[in-house]
Design a protein around this motif. Structure first.
Motif, PDB file in Angstrom:
ATOM      1  N   GLU A 202       0.742  -1.137   0.029  1.00 24.56           N
ATOM      2  CA  GLU A 202      -0.011  -0.176  -0.128  1.00 24.56           C
ATOM      3  C   GLU A 202       0.967   1.180   0.016  1.00 24.56           C
ATOM      4  O   GLU A 202       0.477   2.468  -0.560  1.00 24.56           O
ATOM      5  CB  GLU A 202      -1.041   0.075   1.341  1.00 24.56           C
ATOM      6  CG  GLU A 202      -0.400   0.210   2.609  1.00 24.56           C
ATOM      7  CD  GLU A 202       0.072  -1.340   3.185  1.00 24.56           C
ATOM      8  OE1 GLU A 202       0.375  -1.440   4.302  1.00 24.56           O
ATOM      9  OE2 GLU A 202       0.209  -2.334   2.401  1.00 24.56           O
ATOM     10  N   ILE A 203       2.207   1.326   0.555  1.00 28.59           N
ATOM     11  CA  ILE A 203       3.169   2.160   0.343  1.00 28.59           C
ATOM     12  C   ILE A 203       3.874   2.453  -0.733  1.00 28.59           C
ATOM     13  O   ILE A 203       4.020   3.525  -1.562  1.00 28.59           O
ATOM     14  CB  ILE A 203       4.094   2.128   1.688  1.00 28.59           C
ATOM     15  CG1 ILE A 203       3.129   2.594   2.966  1.00 28.59           C
ATOM     16  CG2 ILE A 203       5.000   3.369   1.676  1.00 28.59           C
ATOM     17  CD1 ILE A 203       3.816   2.139   4.291  1.00 28.59           C
ATOM     18  N   LYS A 204       4.049   1.183  -1.058  1.00 30.53           N
ATOM     19  CA  LYS A 204       5.098   1.030  -2.084  1.00 30.53           C
ATOM     20  C   LYS A 204       4.199   1.719  -3.616  1.00 30.53           C
ATOM     21  O   LYS A 204       4.886   2.228  -4.696  1.00 30.53           O
ATOM     22  CB  LYS A 204       5.405  -0.118  -2.703  1.00 30.53           C
ATOM     23  CG  LYS A 204       6.648  -0.459  -3.656  1.00 30.53           C
ATOM     24  CD  LYS A 204       7.010  -2.050  -3.715  1.00 30.53           C
ATOM     25  CE  LYS A 204       8.259  -2.023  -4.717  1.00 30.53           C
ATOM     26  NZ  LYS A 204       8.894  -3.376  -4.775  1.00 30.53           N
ATOM     27  N   ALA A 205       2.761   1.477  -3.702  1.00 27.69           N
ATOM     28  CA  ALA A 205       2.146   1.783  -4.665  1.00 27.69           C
ATOM     29  C   ALA A 205       1.972   3.403  -4.972  1.00 27.69           C
ATOM     30  O   ALA A 205       1.760   4.040  -6.176  1.00 27.69           O
ATOM     31  CB  ALA A 205       0.707   1.370  -4.650  1.00 27.69           C
ATOM     32  N   LYS A 206       2.266   4.077  -3.779  1.00 30.33           N
ATOM     33  CA  LYS A 206       2.156   5.561  -3.865  1.00 30.33           C
ATOM     34  C   LYS A 206       3.131   6.375  -3.706  1.00 30.33           C
ATOM     35  O   LYS A 206       3.324   7.541  -4.001  1.00 30.33           O
ATOM     36  CB  LYS A 206       0.945   5.904  -2.687  1.00 30.33           C
ATOM     37  CG  LYS A 206      -0.188   5.365  -2.860  1.00 30.33           C
ATOM     38  CD  LYS A 206      -1.418   5.608  -1.700  1.00 30.33           C
ATOM     39  CE  LYS A 206      -2.634   5.192  -1.930  1.00 30.33           C
ATOM     40  NZ  LYS A 206      -3.712   5.467  -0.639  1.00 30.33           N
ATOM     41  N   PHE A 207       4.298   5.835  -2.857  1.00 29.59           N
ATOM     42  CA  PHE A 207       5.613   6.736  -2.854  1.00 29.59           C
ATOM     43  C   PHE A 207       6.767   5.943  -3.172  1.00 29.59           C
ATOM     44  O   PHE A 207       6.739   4.627  -3.420  1.00 29.59           O
ATOM     45  CB  PHE A 207       5.692   6.673  -1.060  1.00 29.59           C
ATOM     46  CG  PHE A 207       4.201   7.225  -0.446  1.00 29.59           C
ATOM     47  CD1 PHE A 207       4.156   8.719  -0.544  1.00 29.59           C
ATOM     48  CD2 PHE A 207       3.339   6.492   0.001  1.00 29.59           C
ATOM     49  CE1 PHE A 207       3.057   9.122   0.248  1.00 29.59           C
ATOM     50  CE2 PHE A 207       2.306   7.186   0.623  1.00 29.59           C
ATOM     51  CZ  PHE A 207       2.183   8.388   0.493  1.00 29.59           C
ATOM     52  N   SER A 332      -4.004  18.884  -4.896  1.00 26.01           N
ATOM     53  CA  SER A 332      -3.635  17.643  -5.691  1.00 26.01           C
ATOM     54  C   SER A 332      -2.451  18.132  -6.300  1.00 26.01           C
ATOM     55  O   SER A 332      -2.593  19.237  -7.004  1.00 26.01           O
ATOM     56  CB  SER A 332      -4.893  17.191  -6.621  1.00 26.01           C
ATOM     57  OG  SER A 332      -4.127  16.501  -7.679  1.00 26.01           O
ATOM     58  N   GLU A 334      -0.832  16.765  -8.572  1.00 24.71           N
ATOM     59  CA  GLU A 334      -0.983  16.678 -10.095  1.00 24.71           C
ATOM     60  C   GLU A 334      -1.642  17.572 -10.738  1.00 24.71           C
ATOM     61  O   GLU A 334      -1.556  18.200 -11.900  1.00 24.71           O
ATOM     62  CB  GLU A 334      -1.899  15.271 -10.349  1.00 24.71           C
ATOM     63  CG  GLU A 334      -1.949  14.848 -11.806  1.00 24.71           C
ATOM     64  CD  GLU A 334      -2.710  13.592 -12.340  1.00 24.71           C
ATOM     65  OE1 GLU A 334      -3.051  13.149 -13.280  1.00 24.71           O
ATOM     66  OE2 GLU A 334      -2.921  12.918 -11.012  1.00 24.71           O
ATOM     67  N   TRP A 367       4.834  15.505  -0.283  1.00 28.31           N
ATOM     68  CA  TRP A 367       3.920  14.736  -0.795  1.00 28.31           C
ATOM     69  C   TRP A 367       4.710  13.374  -1.148  1.00 28.31           C
ATOM     70  O   TRP A 367       3.559  12.273  -1.493  1.00 28.31           O
ATOM     71  CB  TRP A 367       3.347  15.290  -1.805  1.00 28.31           C
ATOM     72  CG  TRP A 367       3.986  15.741  -3.381  1.00 28.31           C
ATOM     73  CD1 TRP A 367       4.573  14.857  -4.148  1.00 28.31           C
ATOM     74  CD2 TRP A 367       4.663  16.924  -3.367  1.00 28.31           C
ATOM     75  NE1 TRP A 367       5.317  15.521  -5.032  1.00 28.31           N
ATOM     76  CE2 TRP A 367       5.339  16.990  -4.548  1.00 28.31           C
ATOM     77  CE3 TRP A 367       4.405  18.071  -2.605  1.00 28.31           C
ATOM     78  CZ2 TRP A 367       6.044  18.009  -4.973  1.00 28.31           C
ATOM     79  CZ3 TRP A 367       5.233  19.532  -3.247  1.00 28.31           C
ATOM     80  CH2 TRP A 367       5.974  19.228  -4.140  1.00 28.31           C
ATOM     81  N   GLU A 368       5.695  13.017  -1.282  1.00 30.50           N
ATOM     82  CA  GLU A 368       6.566  11.901  -1.460  1.00 30.50           C
ATOM     83  C   GLU A 368       6.565  11.143  -0.186  1.00 30.50           C
ATOM     84  O   GLU A 368       7.337   9.883  -0.354  1.00 30.50           O
ATOM     85  CB  GLU A 368       7.411  12.129  -2.529  1.00 30.50           C
ATOM     86  CG  GLU A 368       7.334  12.396  -3.984  1.00 30.50           C
ATOM     87  CD  GLU A 368       8.708  11.972  -4.722  1.00 30.50           C
ATOM     88  OE1 GLU A 368       9.490  11.699  -4.460  1.00 30.50           O
ATOM     89  OE2 GLU A 368       8.619  13.077  -5.989  1.00 30.50           O
ATOM     90  N   PRO A 370       5.632   9.128   2.944  1.00 30.25           N
ATOM     91  CA  PRO A 370       4.139   8.595   3.807  1.00 30.25           C
ATOM     92  C   PRO A 370       4.033   9.149   5.078  1.00 30.25           C
ATOM     93  O   PRO A 370       5.036   9.311   5.736  1.00 30.25           O
ATOM     94  CB  PRO A 370       4.737   6.914   3.669  1.00 30.25           C
ATOM     95  CG  PRO A 370       5.981   6.750   3.578  1.00 30.25           C
ATOM     96  CD  PRO A 370       6.508   8.197   2.755  1.00 30.25           C
ATOM     97  N   GLU A 493       7.117  14.882 -10.707  1.00 32.29           N
ATOM     98  CA  GLU A 493       5.712  15.300 -10.700  1.00 32.29           C
ATOM     99  C   GLU A 493       5.484  16.120 -11.913  1.00 32.29           C
ATOM    100  O   GLU A 493       4.333  16.111 -12.284  1.00 32.29           O
ATOM    101  CB  GLU A 493       5.269  15.979  -9.199  1.00 32.29           C
ATOM    102  CG  GLU A 493       6.001  17.337  -9.116  1.00 32.29           C
ATOM    103  CD  GLU A 493       7.190  17.331  -8.503  1.00 32.29           C
ATOM    104  OE1 GLU A 493       7.713  18.430  -8.252  1.00 32.29           O
ATOM    105  OE2 GLU A 493       7.976  16.331  -8.352  1.00 32.29           O
TER     106      GLU A 493
END
Length: 710
Positions: A202-207, A332, A334, A367-368, A370, A493
């Motif tokens: 769950e962390i690897k997918a976002k950070f 956001s 993005e 934001w990078e 967690p 980003e």
């Protein structure tokens, strides 16, 4: 204990502590980590399980008997009264009270702000006067009934190491590889580097993970090792942004809410003493988006200080404290990088204009990172926080050897003046943290250079979006790596965000907001073309796609005749339009010598401050006698000090040959004054009449005023 724990204990005996012990005890007592580890190093400096358990009990006993929670303050004060004295662990501040002409100490948890303190304590520890320090304090009760205080400080011992052996530290570092030492630093601040190498799904997918995520955490430490460093981090809540500046080092202080004044932060003119920048290695500003500045010129002086580590407040002040600005970003990322109207600086206060932004050396993408929870905390050994803080304090004061390495780095053609300074300082800071012995491999140095350039590029991209011209358009920052190849560095980003990479919009996009046009039409009737009556305005059709250009009336040479008894000729009415844009103003008037004439000059100076363009005002005048001249020098010095607080510097000259009365403006205008500034009638002793304070309502004397374009 794993292999790194064993090596750490071998190389730094007595300087390590189990970080999980800190987490365990911290749940029972909310004291800074360096305070807990100060106690753990005294009672748990061993790897024997039984001794550690005994040490933990000893630490808890000390905290229970010496550390007082704020809600127990009344009981603590009563205990001192009954026993006569008691030792506490608390944060102590000392403040000078001008009316009483003496210093009083305050203890936060003891909840007393009127504790007598001997001068030797704050003379030896000046940080007591600038934010306070944590210390072991023996408080005694004062039994003298005639005194106006109940407690006094009998002993005070700051909680920090007495000595630091830098050679031992550097020798110990040489026993570790680069990656091992990064893990040591992360463990020392209480983090678990293992989860950064292998994060859960769950962390690897976002950070990010691995070295990049570790560098993010290490970058927060740069202001603690690099002098005069300007750091910015914006990110979500709960990622531990402010922790590094509030609990990790006694040489760093955190200003909650970002509240600061010129006197406390930079220089106190009344006391002739340097503010916080002279006492701390780093000053952190929490919640930078809500930053409040009490003095209007604080930002301007901050700009000077952030640019070169010095500023002038009547005398030149040189200091080395770094600034770390941390805050939340609720948008956001993005959407922001793909927006032509907004950028990643969206949460910064309005006072942080392009000049302030250009002084940021590194923008950390918070934001990078967690959110910090239990799995991110280590249960392994790490260096005692206070020992690490002393090592960083030593590195903070030594720059030359690291810049010798940094100066060999070849940067690309788009790297301009402030870019180069920012990048080289960031590289130097990372070297101090990761390679304090100054021995990175070429590949390792390349990684640090690329990371430093990315942090500066992130700053420059936001400025480029805000500036309508191409002043900051050279955003493709690069360097020549160890293989001799030029590498252009991008921010992840925004690399493929057209709005960030090429923010120059087409003519079709450069359209005023309809509401903005309506606001101009309604609020600026004197400067815009609009219907002349309310009915016409109501029925008028507003072209929402039109661009309304507001052109102020052109200034012309003119002659103004003021008759005796005329009203409505305040300084703002007469001079205001001509003073705009004048950076320097020279007033030549031999008759600014009596009290009311000096008062007139004060009002003229207030107008200059109100308009905001003037940076220097020179007064050439005379006096009736040597005694009056010396007296007026004192008065003008007081006025000069007040002007300095507003960013305007006053120069005074006396001339016995001066006759004409004129005002010279650096924007090219000259004003000839028949009576000088003293063209108002005196209230004649009755100061309770209209016009006493508002010069626009005061009757005038007869005079002529001429405006020339020189």
């Amino acid at each position: 204990m794993d292999a790194l724990d064993h090596k750490l204990n071998e190389q730094f005996p007595g300087k390590v502590v189990r970080k999980d012990l800190v987490h365990q005890i911290k749940k029972a007592a909310n004291v800074p980590s360096f305070v807990l580890e100060f106690l753990l190093s005294k009672y748990c400096a061993t790897d024997d399980p039984d001794e550690i358990e005994a040490g933990k009990k000893a630490v808890l006993n000390v905290i229970e008997s010496n550390y007082v929670r704020p809600d127990e303050a009344n009981r603590a004060q009563s205990m001192v009264h009954q026993k006569g004295r008691h030792k506490f662990i608390d944060k102590v501040h000392v403040k000078f009270y001008e009316r009483e002409r003496r210093h009083w100490a305050a203890m936060e948890n003891f909840n007393s702000t009127r504790i007598a303190i001997n001068e030797k304590f704050y003379a030896e520890n000046e940080k007591l006067l600038e934010g306070g320090i944590w210390a072991e304090v023996k408080v005694a009760h004062n039994d003298v009934e005639d005194d106006d205080y109940a407690f006094y400080i009998e002993e005070l011992k700051p909680i920090q190491l007495a000595r630091f052996n830098e050679q031992q530290f550097l020798t110990g570092r040489s026993a570790f590889t680069r990656d091992e030492w990064i893990d040591v630093i992360l463990r020392s601040v209480g983090l678990n580097p293992s989860i950064m190498d292998n994060p859960p799904p769950e962390i690897k997918a976002k950070f990010p993970s691995g070295l990049r995520l570790k560098l993010h955490f290490l970058a927060r430490l740069i202001p603690l090792v690099q002098s005069n460093y300007n750091f910015l981090e914006l990110g979500p809540r709960g990622t531990g942004k402010s922790y590094f500046y509030s609990e990790f080092s006694p040489y760093s202080t955190l200003l909650s809410g970002g509240q600061a004044s010129t006197a406390t932060l930079l220089y106190n003119n009344a006391r002739k003493k340097v503010g916080a920048v002279g006492f701390w290695d780093n000053i952190g500003f929490d919640e930078v988006g809500n930053m409040k500045i009490k003095d209007s010129d604080t930002i301007q002086i901050m700009k000077d200080y952030m640019a070169n580590g010095r500023f002038s407040r009547g005398q030149e002040v040189i200091a080395s404290a770094s600034f770390a600005f941390v805050g939340n970003i609720d948008h956001s990322v993005e959407q922001l990088v793909n927006s032509y109207q907004h950028d990643l600086f969206i949460t910064l206060p309005k006072a942080f204009d392009l000049a302030v932004q250009d002084r940021f050396f590194f923008f950390l993408p918070g934001w990078e990172i967690p959110k910090t929870d239990q799995k991110f905390l280590t249960n392994q050994f790490g260096l005692i926080t206070d020992y690490m803080a002393e090592a960083f304090h030593y590195l903070f004061k030594h720059n030359t050897e690291y810049f010798n390495i940094v100066n060999r780095v070849q940067l690309g053609p788009n790297v301009q003046g402030r870019d180069e300074l920012a990048i080289r300082k960031t590289i130097s800071g990372l070297l101090k943290i990761i390679h304090p012995d100054g021995k990175p491999s070429p590949v390792e140095l390349d990684e640090l250079v690329a990371y430093a350039i990315e942090g500066r590029r992130r700053v420059k991209e936001q400025m480029n979006k805000r500036k309508p011209d191409d002043e900051f358009a050279l955003i493709d920052l690069s360097f020549v790596d160890s293989a001799g190849i030029e590498q252009i560095i991008y921010c992840p980003e925004s690399r493929y965000a057209t709005a960030t990479q090429n923010p120059r919009r087409s003519a079709e996009q450069l359209v005023e907001e309809p509401e903005a046009i309506k606001r101009v039409l309604i609020d600026e009737p004197a400067q815009s073309v609009r219907p002349s009556t309310a009915d016409e305005l109501t029925n008028a059709e507003i072209d929402e796609n039109a661009i309304i250009e507001i052109t102020p009336p052109a200034l012309t040479e003119k002659h103004v005749k003021i008759h005796y008894g005329d009203r409505g000729f305040s300084y703002e009415t007469v001079f205001g339009a001509y003073l705009k844009g004048a950076v320097e103003v020279v007033v030549e008037d031999p008759f600014i010598r009596t009290s009311h004439q000096i008062g007139n000059f004060l009002r003229f100076c207030e107008l200059l401050v109100k308009l905001g363009d003037c940076e220097k005002v020179t007064l050439v005048t005379w006096a009736d006698s040597a005694e009056q001249q010396e007296k007026n020098k004192v008065l003008f010095t007081q006025l000069g000090d007040s002007l300095e607080e507003q960013g305007v510097f006053l120069t005074l000259r006396f001339s016995e040959t001066l006759h004409d009365r004129e005002v010279w403006l650096s924007n090219g205008w000259r004003v000839r004054l028949g009576r000088g500034l003293d063209y108002f009638q005196s209230p004649a002793g009755n100061y309770l009449q209209i016009g006493t304070n508002d010069y626009g309502l005061r009757p005038c004397l007869e005079t002529n005023i001429d405006f020339f374009k020189s």
